[in-house]
Design an enzyme around this catalytic site. Structure first.
Site, PDB file in Angstrom:
ATOM      1  N   LYS A   1      -2.600  -8.722  -2.409  1.00 26.85           N
ATOM      2  CA  LYS A   1      -3.526  -9.858  -2.481  1.00 26.85           C
ATOM      3  C   LYS A   1      -4.909  -9.379  -2.074  1.00 26.85           C
ATOM      4  O   LYS A   1      -5.044  -8.452  -1.277  1.00 26.85           O
ATOM      5  CB  LYS A   1      -3.079 -10.966  -1.527  1.00 26.85           C
ATOM      6  CG  LYS A   1      -3.608 -12.333  -1.902  1.00 26.85           C
ATOM      7  CD  LYS A   1      -2.755 -12.923  -3.016  1.00 26.85           C
ATOM      8  CE  LYS A   1      -3.081 -14.358  -3.317  1.00 26.85           C
ATOM      9  NZ  LYS A   1      -1.996 -14.969  -4.103  1.00 26.85           N
TER      10      LYS A   1
HETATM   11  N1  GLU Z   1      -2.546 -15.901  -7.549  1.00 26.63           N
HETATM   12  C1  GLU Z   1      -1.317 -16.175  -8.209  1.00 26.63           C
HETATM   13  C2  GLU Z   1      -0.185 -16.244  -7.213  1.00 26.63           C
HETATM   14  O1  GLU Z   1      -0.401 -16.506  -6.046  1.00 26.63           O
HETATM   15  C3  GLU Z   1      -1.052 -15.233  -9.368  1.00 26.63           C
HETATM   16  C4  GLU Z   1      -1.016 -13.778  -9.046  1.00 26.63           C
HETATM   17  C5  GLU Z   1      -0.988 -12.877 -10.262  1.00 26.63           C
HETATM   18  O2  GLU Z   1      -0.984 -13.345 -11.367  1.00 26.63           O
HETATM   19  O3  GLU Z   1      -0.985 -11.654 -10.034  1.00 26.63           O
HETATM   20  O4  GLU Z   1       0.968 -16.146  -7.549  1.00 26.63           O
END
Ligand code: GLU
Length: 429
Positions: free
Chosen positions: A119
């Site tokens: 993240k």
């Molecule tokens: N931000 C989204 C999540 O928390 C998608 C992450 C992604 O597509 O890599 O799942």
């Protein structure tokens, strides 16, 4: 198309949803609970809880006096490259990013993807950026992170207050750094830059697929069901839209500024177009205004918390009347609240299951980028439906068989996959 708060220029600072507990504490507790159930020892638990790598620093953007703090956590890469979004909010800090990255390891493993968890974060209020500054910021973020991101290392995507346009900039800047066009470095891009059809609606629609399965288990017909949705962005807005389309009566909705309620059911497309035009739903005439807290306590069959973390707490968990909670947001329920919900027999579809549609279609986007293929919308949405329904049933069966909650079952399944991969790689210390 759903307009999210980014494009409508609303400020993250004004958000009325306040997270209470650190998402890192929540993520860590969920892993510890599941790992204890699996009988794992302390050192393996620590390997599953603590991140492999974190990078943080400051970037500078012309016209902005403050230095802007940026983060990326690669939590666990036993199953593949790290994968997860970038969140831009004034409240983002290292611990938030670490907690969200931890959730991504669990989510990606549960989804059966060849991906680890990661993240990113940008500690800044997106409403303070001019369009040109926004581009500069994402270019700076990319140059800063270039040594640790890439299609085989760590693949970012959008999260709260970041969008497809930002991902296009990351792709462009990264391509300049490596000297060739590399769309696979990031997902959630615009269609003309290698994005996938269906990615935009994937998370919200995926939530609705799990709601349909949960309703089936509870013996409630969709056209007899009622729902409340907290959050009207790319997850909540889309979820409300599809719930409505499938015949579920959406009685309450909310955005950053407040909530609305109509006991006969809201005209969801009308509410969404109101948000598009006015930037908020709070001025919508055909509904009563209620507080966000009241929205969570509405007498409905389904509650979809799709705003942010720490919304269902020990304070309000006892007053929630919904039979099913499908977590659209990451970490909306604190561990203390979770125990109360479980005791009360509420059917909780945990975040790592309910909202995995986003990262699942990100994975499909990545495959298309790497094979230079473009799939029709139907191919993507059919795959999404199969994924969500089969993962839901896998978790449901495991939870019945092992007499554990859906959250614990989901986390146990995910941890088993990661632990087995670590073991096979000879990496368990
Ligand atoms: N931000 C989204 C999540 O928390 C998608 C992450 C992604 O597509 O890599 O799942």
């Amino acid at each position: 198309m759903i307009v999210n708060s980014v494009s409508s220029g609303l400020s993250a600072k004004k958000m009325s949803f306040k997270g209470t507990e650190s998402i890192w504490t929540t993520a860590k507790t969920n892993i510890e609970n599941a790992a204890n159930e699996l009988g794992y020892g302390k050192s393996l638990i620590n390997q599953l809880v603590y991140p492999e790598r974190e990078l943080s620093g400051f970037v500078h953007v012309g016209g902005i006096d403050e230095p802007i703090q940026v983060f990326r956590t690669q939590h666990n890469t036993a199953l593949g490259p790290a994968k997860g979004g970038i969140r831009m909010m004034p409240a983002v800090d290292g611990e938030t990013v670490r907690g969200l990255a931890t959730d991504m390891s669990v989510k990606n493993s549960l989804a059966g993807l060849p991906l680890g968890g990661g993240k990113g974060g940008i500690r800044f209020d997106s409403a303070k950026l001019s369009p040109a500054q926004r581009v500069d910021l994402f270019r700076a973020y990319t140059r800063f992170m270039a040594p640790i991101i890439g299609p085989n290392m760590d693949i970012p995507a959008p999260d709260m207050f970041t969008n497809a346009g930002d991902m296009d900039i990351i792709m462009d800047e990264y391509s300049k750094v490596v000297g060739h066009n590399d769309p696979g470095v990031v997902t959630g891009k615009s269609l003309m830059n290698g994005g996938s059809l269906g990615r935009q609606e994937a998370t919200g629609l995926g939530v609705v697929h799990t709601v349909e399965e949960a309703l089936l288990k509870e013996g409630i017909l969709p056209n007899r069901a009622t729902a409340a949705v907290q959050g009207s962005g790319n997850v909540g807005g889309v979820a409300a839209k599809y719930l409505h389309e499938k015949g579920v009566k959406v009685l309450g909705m909310s955005d950053m500024y407040g909530a609305i309620y109509n006991k006969k059911g809201l005209d969801v497309p009308e509410v969404l177009s109101e948000i598009k035009q006015k930037g908020t739903l709070t001025k919508y005439a055909k509904a009563a205004k209620i507080s966000n807290e009241d929205l969570l306590k509405l007498n409905v069959d389904v509650l979809v918390p799709a705003a942010t973390q720490g919304q269902i707490t020990e304070k309000n968990a006892g007053s929630i009347l919904a039979k099913i909670i499908a977590e659209g947001a990451n970490g909306p329920t604190t561990p203390g609240a979770d125990k109360i919900l479980q005791r009360r027999g509420i059917h909780v579809v945990p975040d790592v299951l309910a909202n995995q549609g986003g990262v699942y279609v990100s994975h499909l986007e990545h495959i298309q980028n790497r094979t230079r293929d473009i799939w029709p919308l139907k191919t993507v949405l059919d795959k999404l439906a199969v994924q969500m329904k089969s993962r839901y049933n896998e978790v449901f069966t495991y939870s019945i068989r092992n007499k554990v909650s859906m959250r614990k079952a989901a986390t146990m399944l995910a941890l088993e996959r990661i632990a087995n991969a670590l073991k096979a790689r000879g990496r368990i210390v």
